[in-house]
Write a protein that holds these residues in place. Sequence first.
Motif, mmCIF file in Angstrom:
data_model
loop_
_atom_site.group_PDB
_atom_site.id
_atom_site.type_symbol
_atom_site.label_atom_id
_atom_site.label_comp_id
_atom_site.label_asym_id
_atom_site.label_seq_id
_atom_site.Cartn_x
_atom_site.Cartn_y
_atom_site.Cartn_z
ATOM 1 N N VAL A 128 56.499 22.396 16.869
ATOM 2 C CA VAL A 128 55.973 23.761 16.942
ATOM 3 C C VAL A 128 56.106 24.285 18.363
ATOM 4 O O VAL A 128 57.044 25.020 18.682
ATOM 5 N N SER A 129 55.178 23.925 19.267
ATOM 6 C CA SER A 129 55.258 24.306 20.692
ATOM 7 C C SER A 129 55.665 25.764 20.890
ATOM 8 O O SER A 129 56.487 26.083 21.755
ATOM 9 N N ALA A 130 55.118 26.655 20.059
ATOM 10 C CA ALA A 130 55.454 28.076 20.168
ATOM 11 C C ALA A 130 54.843 28.673 21.423
ATOM 12 O O ALA A 130 53.789 28.241 21.891
ATOM 13 N N ALA A 145 55.105 22.450 9.086
ATOM 14 C CA ALA A 145 55.106 21.712 7.823
ATOM 15 C C ALA A 145 55.947 20.450 7.922
ATOM 16 O O ALA A 145 55.499 19.351 7.583
ATOM 17 N N VAL A 146 57.182 20.596 8.394
ATOM 18 C CA VAL A 146 58.105 19.458 8.438
ATOM 19 C C VAL A 146 57.655 18.428 9.479
ATOM 20 O O VAL A 146 57.695 17.224 9.236
ATOM 21 N N GLY A 147 57.226 18.909 10.646
ATOM 22 C CA GLY A 147 56.805 17.991 11.691
ATOM 23 C C GLY A 147 55.610 17.165 11.277
ATOM 24 O O GLY A 147 55.564 15.945 11.501
ATOM 25 N N ASP A 148 54.636 17.805 10.666
ATOM 26 C CA ASP A 148 53.464 17.074 10.216
ATOM 27 C C ASP A 148 53.839 16.055 9.147
ATOM 28 O O ASP A 148 53.369 14.914 9.166
ATOM 29 N N LEU A 150 56.778 14.655 8.777
ATOM 30 C CA LEU A 150 57.546 13.592 9.417
ATOM 31 C C LEU A 150 56.619 12.613 10.130
ATOM 32 O O LEU A 150 56.833 11.394 10.085
ATOM 33 N N GLY A 151 55.578 13.128 10.782
ATOM 34 C CA GLY A 151 54.618 12.245 11.431
ATOM 35 C C GLY A 151 53.949 11.324 10.433
ATOM 36 O O GLY A 151 53.808 10.112 10.672
ATOM 37 N N ARG A 152 53.519 11.865 9.298
ATOM 38 C CA ARG A 152 52.901 11.047 8.259
ATOM 39 C C ARG A 152 53.899 10.024 7.715
ATOM 40 O O ARG A 152 53.547 8.868 7.448
ATOM 41 N N LEU A 153 55.145 10.463 7.544
ATOM 42 C CA LEU A 153 56.184 9.594 7.000
ATOM 43 C C LEU A 153 56.463 8.418 7.931
ATOM 44 O O LEU A 153 56.534 7.260 7.492
ATOM 45 N N LEU A 154 56.633 8.682 9.221
ATOM 46 C CA LEU A 154 56.891 7.608 10.179
ATOM 47 C C LEU A 154 55.717 6.639 10.232
ATOM 48 O O LEU A 154 55.910 5.432 10.410
ATOM 49 N N SER A 155 54.513 7.153 10.050
ATOM 50 C CA SER A 155 53.331 6.284 10.044
ATOM 51 C C SER A 155 53.351 5.329 8.859
ATOM 52 O O SER A 155 52.862 4.199 8.960
ATOM 53 N N THR A 156 53.924 5.767 7.718
ATOM 54 C CA THR A 156 53.982 4.870 6.559
ATOM 55 C C THR A 156 54.858 3.659 6.826
ATOM 56 O O THR A 156 54.757 2.642 6.137
ATOM 57 N N GLY A 246 46.728 22.760 7.719
ATOM 58 C CA GLY A 246 46.727 21.311 7.525
ATOM 59 C C GLY A 246 47.475 20.548 8.592
ATOM 60 O O GLY A 246 47.738 19.349 8.427
ATOM 61 N N THR A 247 47.827 21.213 9.688
ATOM 62 C CA THR A 247 48.580 20.559 10.765
ATOM 63 C C THR A 247 47.722 20.505 12.019
ATOM 64 O O THR A 247 47.378 21.541 12.589
ATOM 65 N N ASP A 248 47.382 19.298 12.413
ATOM 66 C CA ASP A 248 46.582 19.093 13.625
ATOM 67 C C ASP A 248 47.353 18.214 14.601
ATOM 68 O O ASP A 248 48.183 17.381 14.194
ATOM 69 N N PHE A 249 47.076 18.401 15.867
ATOM 70 C CA PHE A 249 47.781 17.671 16.917
ATOM 71 C C PHE A 249 46.828 16.725 17.647
ATOM 72 O O PHE A 249 45.635 16.993 17.774
ATOM 73 N N ASP A 250 47.397 15.622 18.120
ATOM 74 C CA ASP A 250 46.625 14.646 18.883
ATOM 75 C C ASP A 250 46.522 15.048 20.350
ATOM 76 O O ASP A 250 45.525 14.760 21.012
#
Length: 550
Positions: A128-130, A145-148, A150-156, A246-250
Amino acid sequence: MTPADLAELLKNTAAAVLASHDLDTAALPATVTVERPRNPEHGDYATNLALQVGKKVGANPRELAGWLAEALTAADGIASAEVAGPGFVNLRLEASAQNTLVENVISAGQAYGRSDALAGTNINLEFVSANPTGPIHIGGTRWAAVGDALGRLLSTQGADVVREYYFNDHGAQIDRFARSLVAAAKGEPAPEDGYAGAYIGDIAAQVQAKAPDVMSQPADEQQETFREIGVDLMFTHIKESLHEFGTDFDVFTHEDSMHTSGRVDEAIAQLRRTGNIYEKDGATWLRTTEFGDDKDRVVIKSDGQPAYIAGDLAYYLDKRARGFDLCIYMLGADHHGYIARLKAAAAALGDDPDTVEVLIGQMVNLVRDGQPVRMSKRAGTVITLDDLVEALGVDAARYSLTRSSVDTPIDIDLELWSSASSENPVYYVQYAHARLSALARNAADLGLSASTEHLELLTHDKEGTLVRSIGEFPRVLKTAADLREPHRICRYLEDLAGDYHRFYDSCRVLPQGDEESTDLNAARLALCQATRQVIANGLSILGVSAPERM
């Protein structure tokens, strides 16, 4: 037996076959491919391994396929193995080998499909980083949407993923934003290079409410007040919109901190020590052409001001200092040049350029009645995240943006994605989950429960197809993670939902009328429970809800 189990069996069998014929086992690939044939009549699975290695080891591929088929037929769990074409092997599994999948899914629950393939890998995922000069536009929403996902996917796959937002609060665009707020507060038109839209007036009014004396301040102080408060208000709105999506950042990192903390100076000093910085025409340049870029890049301009890449250099070093093994940047369609630039920067700083990955997302267009939708209610000339959520809801918005490969422009038909029909992909998948949930409730009302005790009774073709479909889930996740393509999960879920609907239409799950419940009913309920779990797991990775009622 999962496809992964089958691939392992195939590799071990092939190694034994090659060794028995004095052929080189080193020719075997690291990963053996096992796929489901398009035509179910050809078998449950197929492999082209004999074609892959036949010529490498000096064997006729079809003859090698015959040796493999003979050895595989004797293996536990394999009902038959047949040679097809120039060297394919078609496989059918014994029912017992397939049905252990149902037990595995039920036992694993939410963990089904996960692996430790990326365990120990620390990934920084920036997306995002808009710019904080306006609401998130629809291109940035695609990355949300895609970034969030992808983050969940890599965590799996066992990776430790940190989602990061790079807050671009340094540079000329922030000055233009502040001037636009001042103009709005004075009732004047936006500056020629400024920002327009009703949101500018809203923020200007909020600044005045927070700083009642702002309009009486000297011009420079006034602009700084509008800049400081206005940027904070805009960024707060951005974070709230993302959270509701539904997209939150650390982590939120401020670009300005790279300059004020001295980290830009530190990065340039490090590059000087490596000899990758030089002076020319009064400017300071980075030798990125030495590392694959198409031209060298200005780091400090001739007027002494840092170029944008200066912050990028410091930011990359900052990420590496925080212990990240891999830095993934998700950028917009107009940032293609950043791929070589960021990799070259990593190399110039002494790192492997493959510690940097850059994903480029293409444009998104909204259409209604076949015509493009162009205007936002609040932002004036662009479609925003809030507009899309208002039109479709969070689930349909996220799913529609994730469903296609990011390197492909997409048109989102507002009528289609808001419809309650099987033509709407997200509705089709969610309806399958809701239908399975209703089935479980009806079974409970009848006092029935799922049982894995007699899964050998699942012999119908549609049952076999559904079992094999749920067995594909771990492989789909691993492939999607490896290729950074969460859209593969959407397509898989749609196929799985289709297989379930066809199973349900052909195989009665619950007894009707005065019929007695049988072991087959309990086995089919178990299959339905496993299917429901896989759909829920897949939707969870996409950040989409799995409704129990629709």
